[in-house]
Design a protein around this motif. Structure first.
Motif, PDB file in Angstrom:
ATOM      1  N   ALA A  50       6.072  60.334  21.754  1.00  0.00           N
ATOM      2  CA  ALA A  50       7.538  60.271  21.708  1.00  0.00           C
ATOM      3  C   ALA A  50       8.031  58.835  21.879  1.00  0.00           C
ATOM      4  O   ALA A  50       8.924  58.391  21.142  1.00  0.00           O
ATOM      5  N   SER A  51       7.451  58.113  22.829  1.00  0.00           N
ATOM      6  CA  SER A  51       7.851  56.711  23.037  1.00  0.00           C
ATOM      7  C   SER A  51       7.555  55.878  21.797  1.00  0.00           C
ATOM      8  O   SER A  51       8.382  55.070  21.365  1.00  0.00           O
ATOM      9  N   GLY A  52       6.377  56.074  21.240  1.00  0.00           N
ATOM     10  CA  GLY A  52       6.001  55.317  20.042  1.00  0.00           C
ATOM     11  C   GLY A  52       6.895  55.635  18.861  1.00  0.00           C
ATOM     12  O   GLY A  52       7.303  54.731  18.119  1.00  0.00           O
ATOM     13  N   SER A  53       7.229  56.905  18.702  1.00  0.00           N
ATOM     14  CA  SER A  53       8.119  57.300  17.607  1.00  0.00           C
ATOM     15  C   SER A  53       9.492  56.666  17.770  1.00  0.00           C
ATOM     16  O   SER A  53      10.095  56.199  16.801  1.00  0.00           O
ATOM     17  N   GLY A  54       9.972  56.645  19.011  1.00  0.00           N
ATOM     18  CA  GLY A  54      11.263  56.011  19.274  1.00  0.00           C
ATOM     19  C   GLY A  54      11.240  54.527  18.955  1.00  0.00           C
ATOM     20  O   GLY A  54      12.190  53.979  18.395  1.00  0.00           O
ATOM     21  N   LEU A  55      10.145  53.867  19.320  1.00  0.00           N
ATOM     22  CA  LEU A  55      10.039  52.433  19.043  1.00  0.00           C
ATOM     23  C   LEU A  55       9.946  52.138  17.545  1.00  0.00           C
ATOM     24  O   LEU A  55      10.405  51.099  17.078  1.00  0.00           O
ATOM     25  N   LEU A  56       9.341  53.038  16.789  1.00  0.00           N
ATOM     26  CA  LEU A  56       9.197  52.817  15.349  1.00  0.00           C
ATOM     27  C   LEU A  56      10.421  53.281  14.557  1.00  0.00           C
ATOM     28  O   LEU A  56      10.518  53.009  13.368  1.00  0.00           O
ATOM     29  N   SER A  57      11.341  53.968  15.222  1.00  0.00           N
ATOM     30  CA  SER A  57      12.550  54.434  14.546  1.00  0.00           C
ATOM     31  C   SER A  57      13.505  53.249  14.346  1.00  0.00           C
ATOM     32  O   SER A  57      13.352  52.200  14.970  1.00  0.00           O
ATOM     33  N   PRO A  58      14.506  53.424  13.496  1.00  0.00           N
ATOM     34  CA  PRO A  58      15.422  52.308  13.215  1.00  0.00           C
ATOM     35  C   PRO A  58      16.476  52.064  14.301  1.00  0.00           C
ATOM     36  O   PRO A  58      17.292  51.161  14.159  1.00  0.00           O
ATOM     37  N   VAL A  59      16.452  52.815  15.389  1.00  0.00           N
ATOM     38  CA  VAL A  59      17.453  52.620  16.451  1.00  0.00           C
ATOM     39  C   VAL A  59      17.096  51.400  17.284  1.00  0.00           C
ATOM     40  O   VAL A  59      15.981  50.891  17.235  1.00  0.00           O
ATOM     41  N   LYS A  60      18.053  50.955  18.091  1.00  0.00           N
ATOM     42  CA  LYS A  60      17.801  49.803  18.966  1.00  0.00           C
ATOM     43  C   LYS A  60      16.683  50.147  19.943  1.00  0.00           C
ATOM     44  O   LYS A  60      16.634  51.245  20.494  1.00  0.00           O
ATOM     45  N   PRO A  61      15.773  49.208  20.181  1.00  0.00           N
ATOM     46  CA  PRO A  61      14.569  49.515  20.957  1.00  0.00           C
ATOM     47  C   PRO A  61      14.741  49.537  22.464  1.00  0.00           C
ATOM     48  O   PRO A  61      13.897  50.064  23.175  1.00  0.00           O
ATOM     49  N   GLY A  62      15.822  48.984  22.998  1.00  0.00           N
ATOM     50  CA  GLY A  62      15.973  48.837  24.444  1.00  0.00           C
ATOM     51  C   GLY A  62      15.600  50.065  25.255  1.00  0.00           C
ATOM     52  O   GLY A  62      14.727  50.006  26.133  1.00  0.00           O
ATOM     53  N   PRO A  63      16.227  51.213  25.010  1.00  0.00           N
ATOM     54  CA  PRO A  63      15.897  52.402  25.801  1.00  0.00           C
ATOM     55  C   PRO A  63      14.433  52.829  25.653  1.00  0.00           C
ATOM     56  O   PRO A  63      13.830  53.329  26.605  1.00  0.00           O
ATOM     57  N   TRP A  64      13.880  52.620  24.495  1.00  0.00           N
ATOM     58  CA  TRP A  64      12.487  53.030  24.275  1.00  0.00           C
ATOM     59  C   TRP A  64      11.526  52.123  25.014  1.00  0.00           C
ATOM     60  O   TRP A  64      10.474  52.552  25.448  1.00  0.00           O
ATOM     61  N   GLN A 113      13.621  41.501  28.421  1.00  0.00           N
ATOM     62  CA  GLN A 113      13.985  40.610  27.316  1.00  0.00           C
ATOM     63  C   GLN A 113      14.931  41.310  26.345  1.00  0.00           C
ATOM     64  O   GLN A 113      15.854  40.697  25.816  1.00  0.00           O
ATOM     65  N   SER A 114      14.725  42.607  26.122  1.00  0.00           N
ATOM     66  CA  SER A 114      15.626  43.333  25.219  1.00  0.00           C
ATOM     67  C   SER A 114      17.036  43.386  25.796  1.00  0.00           C
ATOM     68  O   SER A 114      18.016  43.320  25.050  1.00  0.00           O
ATOM     69  N   LEU A 115      17.160  43.488  27.138  1.00  0.00           N
ATOM     70  CA  LEU A 115      18.482  43.451  27.770  1.00  0.00           C
ATOM     71  C   LEU A 115      19.127  42.076  27.620  1.00  0.00           C
ATOM     72  O   LEU A 115      20.317  41.966  27.325  1.00  0.00           O
ATOM     73  N   VAL A 116      18.338  41.028  27.832  1.00  0.00           N
ATOM     74  CA  VAL A 116      18.847  39.659  27.707  1.00  0.00           C
ATOM     75  C   VAL A 116      19.317  39.412  26.275  1.00  0.00           C
ATOM     76  O   VAL A 116      20.409  38.876  26.062  1.00  0.00           O
ATOM     77  N   ASP A 117      18.517  39.825  25.299  1.00  0.00           N
ATOM     78  CA  ASP A 117      18.893  39.641  23.898  1.00  0.00           C
ATOM     79  C   ASP A 117      20.152  40.437  23.560  1.00  0.00           C
ATOM     80  O   ASP A 117      21.022  39.957  22.833  1.00  0.00           O
ATOM     81  N   LYS A 118      20.256  41.635  24.106  1.00  0.00           N
ATOM     82  CA  LYS A 118      21.426  42.480  23.848  1.00  0.00           C
ATOM     83  C   LYS A 118      22.683  41.808  24.390  1.00  0.00           C
ATOM     84  O   LYS A 118      23.705  41.756  23.722  1.00  0.00           O
ATOM     85  N   ARG A 119      22.606  41.272  25.598  1.00  0.00           N
ATOM     86  CA  ARG A 119      23.757  40.591  26.202  1.00  0.00           C
ATOM     87  C   ARG A 119      24.110  39.321  25.421  1.00  0.00           C
ATOM     88  O   ARG A 119      25.282  39.019  25.211  1.00  0.00           O
ATOM     89  N   ALA A 120      23.091  38.585  25.004  1.00  0.00           N
ATOM     90  CA  ALA A 120      23.350  37.361  24.240  1.00  0.00           C
ATOM     91  C   ALA A 120      24.026  37.686  22.912  1.00  0.00           C
ATOM     92  O   ALA A 120      24.958  36.995  22.490  1.00  0.00           O
ATOM     93  N   ASN A 121      23.573  38.744  22.264  1.00  0.00           N
ATOM     94  CA  ASN A 121      24.182  39.156  20.992  1.00  0.00           C
ATOM     95  C   ASN A 121      25.613  39.628  21.197  1.00  0.00           C
ATOM     96  O   ASN A 121      26.485  39.367  20.371  1.00  0.00           O
ATOM     97  N   ALA A 122      25.866  40.327  22.307  1.00  0.00           N
ATOM     98  CA  ALA A 122      27.211  40.801  22.596  1.00  0.00           C
ATOM     99  C   ALA A 122      28.164  39.634  22.858  1.00  0.00           C
ATOM    100  O   ALA A 122      29.314  39.630  22.400  1.00  0.00           O
ATOM    101  N   GLN A 123      27.676  38.615  23.580  1.00  0.00           N
ATOM    102  CA  GLN A 123      28.509  37.429  23.865  1.00  0.00           C
ATOM    103  C   GLN A 123      28.756  36.625  22.599  1.00  0.00           C
ATOM    104  O   GLN A 123      29.842  36.073  22.407  1.00  0.00           O
TER     105      GLN A 123
END
Length: 126
Positions: A50-64, A113-123
């Motif tokens: 399930a984790s691997g499928s989530g990571l390979l899906s087109p959604v944002k990876p942070g939660p996965w 790192q995914s959180l940091v990138d998400k915040r940087a993109n939001a800013q």
């Protein structure tokens, strides 16, 4: 760090480990010196898939990525039971525990790192 590459690599790794655990839970348990029943090993394998499928899906990876960290913590808790003196393969279980601990650190760094990138993109968008 390129999160797209990390996402794909961890996704494939998760699916591979998961399929192995679901397909041959007894073999995995015996080889790694685990004192876990087949249903537990299969359930952990399904979680990896399930984790691997989530990571390979087109959604944002942070939660996965965080799902992997949570799974790693579950793995470490289960491995703890295999480290007792009554386990003749405790040295193998100890080595597996060390590897999983290392993977947990890597997964945690990538999730942060995914959180940091998400915040940087939001800013940058504001």
């Amino acid at each position: 760090m390129n999160l797209t590459i990390a996402k794909r690599a961890l996704g494939l790794l998760s699916i591979g480990l998961g399929v192995l655990a679901v397909a041959a839970p007894r073999r995995v348990s015996q080889t790694l010196g685990l004192q876990a029943d087949e249903q537990t090993v299969s359930a952990f394998g399904a979680r990896e898939i399930a984790s691997g499928s989530g990571l390979l899906s087109p959604v944002k990876p942070g939660p996965w990525f965080w799902t992997r960290v949570g799974g790693d913590i579950m793995d470490l808790a289960a491995l703890r039971n295999s480290l007792g003196r009554d386990n003749p393969k405790r040295h193998i279980a100890a080595a597996v525990t060390a590897v999983v601990a290392g993977i947990t650190i890597i997964d945690t760094v990538i999730a942060i790192q995914s959180l940091v990138d998400k915040r940087a993109n939001a800013q940058a968008a504001t």
